[in-house]
Design a protein around this motif. Structure first.
Motif, PDB file in Angstrom:
ATOM      1  N   CYS A 118      40.543  35.537  45.825  1.00  0.00           N
ATOM      2  CA  CYS A 118      39.400  35.466  45.051  1.00  0.00           C
ATOM      3  C   CYS A 118      39.466  34.331  44.040  1.00  0.00           C
ATOM      4  O   CYS A 118      40.437  34.201  43.238  1.00  0.00           O
ATOM      5  N   SER A 121      39.310  35.357  40.425  1.00  0.00           N
ATOM      6  CA  SER A 121      40.429  36.207  40.024  1.00  0.00           C
ATOM      7  C   SER A 121      41.388  35.354  39.789  1.00  0.00           C
ATOM      8  O   SER A 121      42.303  35.268  38.790  1.00  0.00           O
ATOM      9  N   LYS A 142      33.232  39.375  37.594  1.00  0.00           N
ATOM     10  CA  LYS A 142      33.989  40.867  37.474  1.00  0.00           C
ATOM     11  C   LYS A 142      33.331  41.791  36.769  1.00  0.00           C
ATOM     12  O   LYS A 142      33.401  43.169  37.448  1.00  0.00           O
ATOM     13  N   GLU A 173      40.659  44.107  44.313  1.00  0.00           N
ATOM     14  CA  GLU A 173      41.331  43.116  43.705  1.00  0.00           C
ATOM     15  C   GLU A 173      42.862  43.308  44.147  1.00  0.00           C
ATOM     16  O   GLU A 173      43.459  41.948  44.409  1.00  0.00           O
ATOM     17  N   TYR A 176      42.681  41.083  47.251  1.00  0.00           N
ATOM     18  CA  TYR A 176      42.724  39.582  46.937  1.00  0.00           C
ATOM     19  C   TYR A 176      43.823  39.116  46.618  1.00  0.00           C
ATOM     20  O   TYR A 176      44.436  38.053  47.031  1.00  0.00           O
TER      21      TYR A 176
ATOM     22  N   GLY B 174      45.916  45.785  41.836  1.00  0.00           N
ATOM     23  CA  GLY B 174      44.507  45.582  41.119  1.00  0.00           C
ATOM     24  C   GLY B 174      44.765  45.837  39.621  1.00  0.00           C
ATOM     25  O   GLY B 174      43.871  45.011  38.959  1.00  0.00           O
ATOM     26  N   THR B 178      43.263  42.936  37.322  1.00  0.00           N
ATOM     27  CA  THR B 178      42.085  43.253  36.627  1.00  0.00           C
ATOM     28  C   THR B 178      42.213  43.446  34.992  1.00  0.00           C
ATOM     29  O   THR B 178      41.598  43.408  34.088  1.00  0.00           O
TER      30      THR B 178
END
Lengths: 209, 209
Positions: A118, A121, A142, A173, A176, B174, B178
DNA sequence: TGACAATGTTACCGATCGGTACGTATGGTC
DNA sequence: GACCATACGTACCGATCGGTAACATTGTCA
């Protein structure tokens, strides 16, 4: 001529195929290079060369490279939502099908060679400082995605919609980032994992099986 | 002065010449700067300044900045495994407890301000080309982590260990990514999601409930 | 035709990039 | 004290970075 807008009109047929404006060519060039190589890795010279324009044109359309990066992510965000809301071009009938269809499509892309994850990201990784204009776009995106996933989890009837929404976001995520680490990576299990997670989080009586 | 080694020797007075201290200072400096700011964002001047040494010292110890980056990731990998294998400093009694304890610790770190994710994953984002020395270290590490998670999933008694291992890896990655996008992000649900995923993937009869 | 806006052309800027040639200080050994 | 290896610093390199100044060219419309 009756039209009031003097140029870049795509619908009027009498215009001799107006060549794409420099700003648009730059946006497209930046889009491709930034996504594929990363923002920091790409110089403005490379962008304008690929776009077939010159550097002053870039700086007439964008105040700085940072702002161009922000514009790139803005475009990326705009192109993301149709992919998410209509995976495969179809409007899913329910939330569960919706999320799983997106993850299916995403996973298919992510296991292919050259996948780069992404762009939003990736930009947040490249720019840790919370003031960079590109990062602001990424953070806003996000936050919106997280909110949307929570909505969908609620629609599914999750016992804890926040938990399921967040769990799905973590999986996404994860796809990704692992998708760009190596082909045939963990992304290939994303659909199965998401299915298991969803089914474990929605009230059992309503679910088949 | 009776001691033979005049400097940087803390224990043995006449031990065989300690390796150069500049290299270690550079490693430590690079470690901190690369992790916090990203590899591309940090110049070699900044590294040597912070280390209190000069540039030639860097290039005497490392052939290039790229190799220094690889060394940084090598150190990162070495420091990772104790965190993973002994979360909280304790050896977990079983695979399920093991993975969940790591994720609990990880999630706690990830929701704090200034968290910067996994240095190895970040490096893979910064260097898409599969030839960069830093990226090679990252890919090797991720392959090993994936394998390890599959082992643990097998120990748990998962019906499909590859799927559960990959699912856990996606959750963990993730959290990495994040966690650095915003504080109080989806990482806070990682433990609950991982628990749900595991319990959904191991044969029910053996699991309590 | 003339005004105007958009773009191209060329040349340049200061700063920073990764990297290096070369001299210097120090300590151990005989 | 002569000698040498190790370890480090001073000063510099060419290339590239993001960004700009000044001017020429083009196409569109009134």
């Amino acid at each position: 001529m009756s039209r009031t807008t003097p140029n870049r009109n795509t619908s009027k047929p009498d215009a001799p195929a107006q060549p794409p404006r420099a700003a648009e060519r730059i946006r497209a060039s930046a889009r491709e290079l930034f996504y594929r190589e990363g923002i920091r890795a790409v110089g403005v010279d490379e962008i304008v060369n690929r776009a077939g324009v010159t550097k002053p044109s870039l700086y007439r359309a964008f105040p700085s490279k940072d702002d161009l990066a922000a514009a790139y992510l803005f475009d990326y965000d705009r192109e993301f939502w149709p992919r998410f809301e209509k995976p495969g071009g179809k409007s899913p009938p329910d939330a569960r099908t919706h999320v799983l269809a997106y993850i299916r499509e995403l996973a298919n892309r992510a296991v292919k060679d050259g996948y780069r994850g992404c762009g939003l990201s990736n930009a947040a990784v490249e720019y840790p400082g919370h003031t960079h204009p590109a990062r602001l776009v990424a953070e806003t995106h996000k936050k919106a995605l997280r909110q949307r996933l929570r909505e969908l989890a609620t629609e599914m009837g999750a016992r804890d919609p926040r938990m399921l929404g967040d769990g799905l976001m973590l999986l996404i995520e994860g796809v990704y980032v692992t998708g760009q680490q190596s082909a045939s990576g963990p992304a290939q299990s994303a659909l199965a994992a998401a299915t298991a997670l969803i089914d474990a989080c929605v009230a059992k009586p309503t679910r088949k099986r």
